[in-house]
Design an enzyme around this catalytic site. Sequence first.
Site, PDB file in Angstrom:
ATOM      1  N   ASN A  32      41.087  37.374  51.238  1.00 28.63           N
ATOM      2  CA  ASN A  32      40.234  36.680  50.263  1.00 28.63           C
ATOM      3  C   ASN A  32      40.858  35.320  49.952  1.00 28.63           C
ATOM      4  OD1 ASN A  32      38.015  36.371  48.585  1.00 28.63           O
ATOM      5  ND2 ASN A  32      39.016  37.320  46.829  1.00 28.63           N
ATOM      6  N   LEU A  33      41.127  34.571  51.011  1.00 33.38           N
ATOM      7  CA  LEU A  33      41.958  33.375  50.923  1.00 33.38           C
ATOM      8  C   LEU A  33      41.243  32.206  50.253  1.00 33.38           C
ATOM      9  CD1 LEU A  33      43.595  33.481  54.476  1.00 33.38           C
ATOM     10  CD2 LEU A  33      44.386  34.547  52.353  1.00 33.38           C
ATOM     11  N   HIS A  37      46.232  29.699  48.823  1.00 41.41           N
ATOM     12  CA  HIS A  37      46.841  30.290  50.021  1.00 41.41           C
ATOM     13  C   HIS A  37      47.066  29.220  51.094  1.00 41.41           C
ATOM     14  CE1 HIS A  37      44.795  34.021  48.394  1.00 41.41           C
ATOM     15  NE2 HIS A  37      46.028  34.450  48.569  1.00 41.41           N
ATOM     16  N   GLY A 149      53.634  32.237  46.301  1.00 39.50           N
ATOM     17  CA  GLY A 149      53.181  31.377  45.222  1.00 39.50           C
ATOM     18  C   GLY A 149      53.933  31.634  43.931  1.00 39.50           C
ATOM     19  N   LYS A 151      52.636  31.367  41.081  1.00 44.09           N
ATOM     20  CA  LYS A 151      51.718  31.924  40.080  1.00 44.09           C
ATOM     21  C   LYS A 151      52.131  33.348  39.721  1.00 44.09           C
ATOM     22  CE  LYS A 151      47.501  33.385  40.920  1.00 44.09           C
ATOM     23  NZ  LYS A 151      47.455  34.714  40.230  1.00 44.09           N
ATOM     24  N   SER A 188      42.421  34.877  43.676  1.00 46.12           N
ATOM     25  CA  SER A 188      41.338  35.675  44.246  1.00 46.12           C
ATOM     26  C   SER A 188      40.516  36.335  43.140  1.00 46.12           C
ATOM     27  CB  SER A 188      41.910  36.744  45.186  1.00 46.12           C
ATOM     28  OG  SER A 188      42.599  36.143  46.259  1.00 46.12           O
ATOM     29  N   ARG A 189      41.156  36.625  42.027  1.00 47.42           N
ATOM     30  CA  ARG A 189      40.458  37.304  40.923  1.00 47.42           C
ATOM     31  C   ARG A 189      39.467  36.397  40.199  1.00 47.42           C
ATOM     32  NH1 ARG A 189      42.759  42.305  40.079  1.00 47.42           N
ATOM     33  NH2 ARG A 189      44.747  42.611  41.167  1.00 47.42           N
TER      34      ARG A 189
END
Length: 283
Positions: A32-33, A37, A149, A151, A188-189
């Site tokens: 789900n890039l 990414h 990442g 994050k 992705s969320r």
Amino acid sequence: MLIIETLPLLRQQIRRLRMEGKRVALVPTMGNLHDGHMKLVDEAKARADVVVVSIFVNPMQFDRPEDLARYPRTLQEDCEKLNKRKVDLVFAPSVKEIYPNGTETHTYVDVPGLSTMLEGASRPGHFRGVSTIVSKLFNLVQPDIACFGEKDFQQLALIRKMVADMGFDIEIVGVPIMRAKDGLALSSRNGYLTAEQRKIAPGLYKVLSSIADKLQAGERDLDEIIAIAGQELNEKGFRADDIQIRDADTLLEVSENSKRAVILVAAWLGDARLIDNKMVELA
């Protein structure tokens, strides 16, 4: 670009790359890039001869079955994006390929302390799943470097510790958070957000920045800062889940000896649990 789905074929390619003396970079993903990414991929390309991207939705790191079931699987679109980025190899195994006998009896890697604190306390087993799959990918791909990442700040700290403790000869590269123009960290969320929620979502970073401003101004009543931030999130339409201000180097509570703090925020917006963080130098 080569797409590999089995362990024997992956090992064959890795042996070939090693014989050719290539410097290999690994970018582990769950697919789900998005552009965040791609930033990892670009960093990997700048540091290595060959870039391997893994795409595997790891069931071991999901603490809720419904989250695993609804996680987007977009392999074809992901591969198209990676091909445009001139990635050399995509490793996209099935669950059966990685866990032939299931996850319950599979050997796991656990990082004490870091795996059960903070985010790990609210998501039991999550970080054990992360450290297990990442260590397996390290063994399979044998990369010189691996990009993650920033994050997922706690995840990055956990992987660094695992690499140090297990003696992996791998350079771990933390890549800064990529944000939309309105400040929302790419994730992705974010795809779970409705159009109306997407308008609210940048408020998370605004609250995060407000905490950072207070710390930089010398405020040190952390409990009060956190309480106010939680109220602000709830007023904006979030459900504040967890707000922490920790020593950026140890993830322990901030002390008078702490040189840097990291602010870690998690909040629900509808069905999406959004996380973000920000580092602050402490005077």
